[in-house]
Design a protein around this motif. Structure first.
Motif, short mmCIF file in Angstrom:
data_model
loop_
_atom_site.label_atom_id
_atom_site.label_comp_id
_atom_site.label_asym_id
_atom_site.label_seq_id
_atom_site.Cartn_x
_atom_site.Cartn_y
_atom_site.Cartn_z
N LYS A 1 6.86 -13.91 134.84
CA LYS A 1 6.34 -15.03 135.63
C LYS A 1 5.06 -15.56 135.00
CE LYS A 1 4.78 -16.38 140.25
NZ LYS A 1 3.57 -17.04 139.74
N GLN A 2 4.21 -14.65 134.59
CA GLN A 2 2.97 -15.06 133.95
C GLN A 2 3.24 -15.77 132.60
OE1 GLN A 2 3.61 -12.20 135.33
NE2 GLN A 2 1.97 -11.70 136.81
N PHE A 3 4.29 -15.34 131.91
CA PHE A 3 4.68 -16.01 130.66
C PHE A 3 5.03 -17.47 130.95
CE2 PHE A 3 7.71 -17.52 127.55
CZ PHE A 3 7.18 -17.10 126.34
N ASN A 4 5.85 -17.67 132.00
CA ASN A 4 6.23 -19.04 132.36
C ASN A 4 5.00 -19.86 132.79
OD1 ASN A 4 9.01 -19.23 131.86
ND2 ASN A 4 9.53 -18.23 133.78
N ASP A 5 4.12 -19.21 133.53
CA ASP A 5 2.91 -19.92 133.96
C ASP A 5 2.06 -20.35 132.77
OD1 ASP A 5 3.69 -19.57 136.57
OD2 ASP A 5 2.38 -17.82 136.93
N ALA A 6 2.00 -19.47 131.76
CA ALA A 6 1.14 -19.75 130.61
C ALA A 6 1.77 -20.73 129.62
CB ALA A 6 0.81 -18.44 129.89
N HIS A 7 3.10 -20.62 129.43
CA HIS A 7 3.75 -21.39 128.36
C HIS A 7 4.71 -22.46 128.86
CE1 HIS A 7 2.18 -18.55 125.36
NE2 HIS A 7 2.52 -17.59 126.19
N GLY A 8 5.07 -22.42 130.14
CA GLY A 8 6.00 -23.41 130.69
C GLY A 8 7.44 -22.89 130.67
N HIS A 9 8.25 -23.53 131.50
CA HIS A 9 9.63 -23.05 131.67
C HIS A 9 10.52 -23.35 130.46
CE1 HIS A 9 9.38 -21.59 135.79
NE2 HIS A 9 8.56 -22.59 136.02
N VAL A 10 10.20 -24.38 129.70
CA VAL A 10 10.98 -24.64 128.48
C VAL A 10 10.82 -23.47 127.50
CG1 VAL A 10 11.24 -26.14 126.47
CG2 VAL A 10 10.90 -27.14 128.74
N ALA A 11 9.59 -23.03 127.33
CA ALA A 11 9.34 -21.86 126.47
C ALA A 11 9.96 -20.62 127.08
CB ALA A 11 7.84 -21.66 126.27
N GLY A 12 9.93 -20.52 128.41
CA GLY A 12 10.55 -19.37 129.07
C GLY A 12 12.04 -19.32 128.83
N ASP A 13 12.70 -20.48 128.92
CA ASP A 13 14.15 -20.53 128.66
C ASP A 13 14.45 -20.14 127.22
OD1 ASP A 13 14.53 -21.31 131.26
OD2 ASP A 13 14.95 -23.42 130.79
N ASP A 14 13.63 -20.63 126.29
CA ASP A 14 13.83 -20.30 124.88
C ASP A 14 13.66 -18.80 124.66
OD1 ASP A 14 14.15 -21.12 122.02
OD2 ASP A 14 12.14 -20.24 121.89
N CYS A 15 12.68 -18.21 125.33
CA CYS A 15 12.47 -16.76 125.23
C CYS A 15 13.71 -16.00 125.71
CB CYS A 15 11.25 -16.37 126.04
SG CYS A 15 10.92 -14.59 126.08
N LEU B 1 19.23 -11.30 120.66
CA LEU B 1 18.80 -9.99 120.16
C LEU B 1 19.71 -8.88 120.71
CD1 LEU B 1 15.16 -8.67 120.39
CD2 LEU B 1 17.00 -7.38 121.43
N LEU B 2 19.99 -8.94 122.01
CA LEU B 2 20.82 -7.91 122.65
C LEU B 2 22.25 -7.95 122.14
CD1 LEU B 2 19.47 -8.15 126.30
CD2 LEU B 2 18.84 -6.48 124.54
N ARG B 3 22.76 -9.15 121.88
CA ARG B 3 24.12 -9.25 121.31
C ARG B 3 24.18 -8.58 119.95
NH1 ARG B 3 24.73 -14.84 123.32
NH2 ARG B 3 23.85 -15.52 121.34
N GLU C 1 12.47 -2.14 119.75
CA GLU C 1 11.97 -2.40 118.40
C GLU C 1 12.23 -3.84 117.97
OE1 GLU C 1 14.02 0.57 116.19
OE2 GLU C 1 12.84 2.25 117.00
N ARG C 2 13.41 -4.34 118.27
CA ARG C 2 13.76 -5.70 117.85
C ARG C 2 12.98 -6.74 118.66
NH1 ARG C 2 20.15 -6.02 116.10
NH2 ARG C 2 20.22 -4.04 114.95
N LEU C 3 12.73 -6.42 119.91
CA LEU C 3 11.93 -7.34 120.72
C LEU C 3 10.50 -7.40 120.17
CD1 LEU C 3 11.64 -9.23 123.12
CD2 LEU C 3 11.26 -7.22 124.58
N GLY D 1 0.33 -7.79 127.15
CA GLY D 1 -0.15 -7.61 125.79
C GLY D 1 -0.01 -8.90 125.00
N PRO D 2 -0.24 -8.84 123.71
CA PRO D 2 -0.19 -10.05 122.89
C PRO D 2 1.21 -10.64 122.73
CG PRO D 2 -0.57 -8.09 121.55
CD PRO D 2 -0.70 -7.65 122.97
N VAL D 3 2.24 -9.79 122.82
CA VAL D 3 3.61 -10.28 122.66
C VAL D 3 4.46 -9.85 123.84
CG1 VAL D 3 3.49 -10.29 120.12
CG2 VAL D 3 4.34 -8.25 121.32
N VAL D 4 5.60 -10.51 123.98
CA VAL D 4 6.53 -10.19 125.08
C VAL D 4 7.13 -8.81 124.86
CG1 VAL D 4 8.73 -10.82 126.17
CG2 VAL D 4 7.07 -12.60 125.55
N THR D 5 7.10 -8.01 125.92
CA THR D 5 7.69 -6.67 125.90
C THR D 5 8.68 -6.55 127.05
OG1 THR D 5 5.93 -5.75 127.28
CG2 THR D 5 5.60 -5.66 124.89
#
Length: 324
Positions: A200-214, A221-223, A262-264, A277-281
């Motif tokens: 939720k905080q990611f979406n708040d900080a970067h917007g829902h377009v970036a959230g969808d891309d994430c 990655l999971l595939r 690891e891939r994330l 943290g600095p990156v999405v986990t």
């Protein structure tokens, strides 16, 4: 006074009997789009086939001599089933119909529906077969188009629109299938449940377009982690994903969960929210079941999902494993 009966005039609109002339019947038969034919049962030779056959398939009327000509001009994929069915029904004296692809003289195929009537002699034995061939190509094309659209709609109903992976409905269907298979075979069935941390905080900080891309990048990655034919990667809801892993023991499931983390981390998607943290986990729950006759798939999912939330409570960006 005459005793001869007078002819009774036909009333207006009353059908008149056809004159008993073979030419009349032939004209009627050959003026339709349906193709009439007759086969003598004893010799298996065509006694007659309508001239319309040349217009439809290109083969001349006199080239239809025996049933072998009919068989050889049938699509190889249809031949065995159709010939076997027609022969067995004819031998039993049963009227029937069959659909198949007939070869044209120029190498194409036309969908035919053959409607067959079995004619018996005075002793009840099969004497001949008579019938009509109908061109049903347009109908078949329409049916195939409907089936294609149905398959597309079915696939859409089982696919998450944002990420392109399986949705919850698809996961539930496959879970039931694999749960039953595991019960029969005794092979292990594993789940990995993954939820992105502080999304939720990611979406708040970067917007829902970036959230969808994430979310799309995580799905891809999971595939790449779970790519065997029977593996299922599904979006479980929101930012939560689930991997269904048939024939996968606890050690292998844990190894795959670590690959996901690891891939994330390697993706390095910037987060930057104060709580993160600095990156999405992500936090993960992992579980393996050897299905018992009394177990329920939904209970297993709930137990693994509970380990995911234990990972959240334990500090996030970690894996919790369901105890045996």
């Amino acid at each position: 006074m005459s005793t001869r009966p007078e002819a009774v005039p036909a009333r207006a609109g009353q059908p008149q009997p056809l004159p008993e002339s073979a030419d009349v019947y032939r004209t009627l038969l050959e003026s339709t789009r349906a193709i009439p034919w007759k086969i003598d049962w004893a010799s298996m030779r065509f006694a007659y086939i309508g001239p319309q056959i040349e217009t439809l398939l290109g083969w001349s009327q006199d080239s239809w001599q025996t049933v072998d000509d009919w068989v050889s001009r049938m699509h190889p994929e249809d031949r065995d089933a159709v010939v076997g069915f027609c022969v067995s029904q004819s031998q039993a004296g049963v009227d029937h119909e069959a659909d198949y692809r007939a070869l044209t003289r120029d190498g194409g195929y036309v969908w035919i529906r053959d409607v067959v009537h079995v004619v018996r002699d005075a002793s009840g034995e099969v004497d001949s077969l008579v019938g009509f061939m109908f061109d049903i190509s347009e109908r078949k094309q329409a049916e195939e188009e409907r089936m294609r659209l149905h398959r597309e709609l079915e696939q859409l109903s089982l696919t998450d629109g944002l990420t392109g992976i399986a949705n919850r409905r698809m996961f539930d269907q496959r879970l039931e299938t694999e749960w039953s298979a595991s019960r029969r075979s005794g092979s292990p069935l594993s789940l990995v449940v993954l939820d992105l941390d502080h999304f939720k905080q990611f979406n708040d900080a970067h917007g829902h377009v970036a959230g969808d891309d994430c979310l799309r990048r995580v799905a891809a990655l999971l595939r790449g982690v779970a790519q065997r034919p029977r593996d299922v990667v599904a979006r479980f809801g929101g930012e939560e994903f689930i991997l269904l892993l048939p024939d996968t023991d606890a050690a292998a499931a844990l190894a795959l969960a670590r690959q996901c983390m690891e891939r994330l981390a390697a993706l390095g998607i910037p987060h930057g929210a104060p709580e993160a943290g600095p990156v999405v986990t992500a936090s993960l729950g992992v579980g393996t079941a050897t299905v018992a006759s009394t177990g329920e798939a939904s209970d297993f999912v709930a137990a693994v999902d509970a380990r995911l939330y234990a990972a959240k409570r334990g500090g996030r960006n970690r894996i919790e494993v369901l105890a045996d």
